[in-house]
Design an enzyme around this catalytic site. Sequence first.
Site, short mmCIF file in Angstrom:
data_model
loop_
_atom_site.label_atom_id
_atom_site.label_comp_id
_atom_site.label_asym_id
_atom_site.label_seq_id
_atom_site.Cartn_x
_atom_site.Cartn_y
_atom_site.Cartn_z
N GLY A 181 -78.07 -97.20 130.58
CA GLY A 181 -78.22 -97.43 129.15
C GLY A 181 -77.27 -98.42 128.53
O GLY A 181 -77.22 -98.53 127.30
N VAL A 182 -76.48 -99.15 129.34
CA VAL A 182 -75.53 -100.10 128.77
C VAL A 182 -76.10 -101.51 128.71
O VAL A 182 -75.43 -102.44 128.25
CB VAL A 182 -74.19 -100.10 129.54
CG1 VAL A 182 -73.52 -98.76 129.41
CG2 VAL A 182 -74.41 -100.47 131.01
N SER A 204 -59.22 -87.29 142.11
CA SER A 204 -58.59 -87.57 140.81
C SER A 204 -58.34 -86.33 139.98
O SER A 204 -57.71 -86.42 138.92
CB SER A 204 -59.47 -88.55 140.02
OG SER A 204 -60.74 -87.99 139.77
N LYS A 231 -63.22 -93.20 132.05
CA LYS A 231 -62.58 -91.91 131.76
C LYS A 231 -61.92 -91.92 130.38
O LYS A 231 -62.02 -90.95 129.63
CB LYS A 231 -61.55 -91.60 132.84
CG LYS A 231 -62.15 -91.35 134.21
CD LYS A 231 -61.07 -91.14 135.26
CE LYS A 231 -61.67 -90.88 136.65
NZ LYS A 231 -60.64 -90.71 137.69
#
Length: 825
Positions: free
Chosen positions: A391-392, A711, A754
Amino acid sequence: MSREKPAKPKIVVSDKPDSVVKLGAEGAGLPEEELQVVIPDVAAVMAIRNTTMFPGTVLPLAVGREKSRRLIDDVLPDEKVIVLVTQRDAQREDPATNELYDYGTAVVVLKLLRTGQDSRTVIVHGLARVHIEQFVQTNPYFRARVKPMSDEVPQGKELEARLLDVRGKALRIAQLSPNVPDEAQVVINSIDQPGALTDFLAANLPLELPVKQGLLAETNVLRRLKILQKALLDQLEVLELSGRLQEQVRASVDKSQREYFLREQLKAIQTELGQADEQAADVKELTEKIDSAGMGKPVKAECVRQLRRLETIPTASPEYSVIRTYLEVITELPWAKTTADNLDIRRAKRTLDKDHYDLDKVKKRILEYLAVRRLAPKSRGPILCFVGPPGVGKTSLGKSIARALGRKFIRMSLGGMRDEAELRGHRRTYIGAMPGRIIQEIRKAGSSNPVFMLDELDKVGMDFRGDPTSALLEILDPAQNFSFQDHYLNVPFDLSKVMFIATANIMSPIPPALRDRVEIIEISGYTINEKLHIARNYLLPRQLIENGLTGRGVKFSAAALKHIITRYTRESGVRELERQIGAICRGLAVRAAKSRMPKKAIGEKEVAKFLGSAMYESEIAQRTSVPGVATGLAFTPYGGEIIFIEATAYPGKGQLLLTGQIGDVMKESAQAALSLIRSRSARFGIDAAVFPKIDVHIHVPAGAVPKDGPSAGVSIATAISSLLLNRPVRSDVAMTGEITLRGLVLPVGGIKEKVLAAARAGIKTVIIPRRNRRHTTDIPAEVRRQLKFVLAGTIDDVLAAALADNGEKPGRKKRQKVGNRKKKK
């Protein structure tokens, strides 16, 4: 020929002596008064098409047109005699009087069959030729003044000779024609009257319609015999020639080659009639295509070789169609067809800015590509790969590039592709072989230099059928794709002119060799402010147009759009945002369709009316208000997300329990975090004696979603420390980083995604590894201004920033105690 006894026809008074017609053999067995039918001087006229009715013949007619049905319904059963006239143009549904022939046939209706509500079938018997003198009625059907025509039979030797010749030729044709029954010869021999014989033959010979009408209009029997002599002679020659050809062909084929025999027979007939040979026509057409295709010498040589094979193969052979299809495909490829590039940098920039908001880094790289193409047209440009969450605008960027360059645009989805043959094609030895998708799409585009978008590069799979990524290694390598070989073509095709653009959500599933061949351009998710601009300038105008609200003054306030962004969507892109705006526009469209004035100003209150209650609420303060809960940051194919790490302890034997569908790497991070806290328990102020007496349970909610990666190490360590120290983690802090047994915080990927996820969730402080500091420059300035970044090098830095301040910060107090002990010693 037998038939049912017809109803007694009504005798219409007429002053014309020729109007009385006596029925022939069809009326055998009827009383004399029932055999005579009077043709009226004014009769109903029905138009027929594609056939001509002759006297003495019996014919079934399907009545479907409105005029014809009306005529049948009105005339029958009172009148039995009507006139059939052929129309000149068979395509006319409702012909005018001047579109009908002047001569027709008076018929008596023997039987009427109703086959449906709007369809009839009548069986008619031809009585006599008639001349249409004048139409007296055109609606609802035709009526005309008619004059019966009598045959003129000149006596003499010529008539007898021609009659004998015509009868002999007709009998010979009946013998040679395979579809004519044997009874036809009996009928031909039994007809004594010359006029009746000419009418019978004219009705049954395959003659052109004008010829049949000429025979119908001709009352002189001798002249009719002359016309029929020529027609019978032509048909007899064709049939005799066909017989000779059958004998010639039959000697060279057997029963198993029946289809081949029929085609050879057709070829021989076409040759004798002077028609173009099918195979010669195919060869000529393909030769012209090969000469005009503009292909290179090696490819042309292969095409000529296949063409020579085609000339020697029978058309009935399966190999013939295989070679012909191959040559058609290869000649339709755009070997030398290209579109001229529009390398106007300013125009390209305007196009990109018009289609997309922000994405400055991507636009800059595209403009650099265009500038290099302008200065060095023969240079081999890199293969761009747009990587980012859904969707970008990755796919729409490819369309904008094609529009800016003036090239054709091709999009091919690689998602779920597992067969290498889908890209390289199948060899012609297989039944139903075809070229691969690459060649097929270029063939459809009709240009050898399109913008070719390979969508979802990270979704390609592999199984026993092959590995499509192996084919992509050649396709996406500018040093190799100038001689790309499709298995079906088996000749090189130049792909170096094609501008390939790949898209992916994440790069990790892509093999390293393929990753090395593309230039990765990361497209991160949008901030709230960027989504606000995109919604106002792109999404809202598009939805107003699609829902028919243009020009109605509908406006969304900035607060309403921001409310939709924060409370009804939680995504990196803007796809769901456009759906929500579309839902409101559809609601307004319903109001407008009901002739009610739609609300023109949409605020926060109106958003709730159309979309219902808010879908997303901030859970940070509630979820981290108790010890043992830490907020982590994760990177997924759909963008950045926040995750909650929960830890609890209960009496046990020092074991570690992990739940939440955690992967192996994340399990190892959890074990390393527990070992680190346990080894430094004295430093952090934790009683080391408690570890053998308790079991630690670590849970990551949303257990239906798989989670993996290193992470989350600092988040797990922080959650365990918070639990054992009984100090809650600050609700506005989120963290990411890999932990080691030495307490070091190692760098991780996806920092920008993030951090954007943290900003969307309302986080104020983000803890990231110190070695990820360089990645903060990619974060939008507005996000950097609203967040505080803590660069952590060790676990001490993480705990100092994350745990709530209940006195001294963890680590410092214990370091002093350790120092005092050393002094005592």
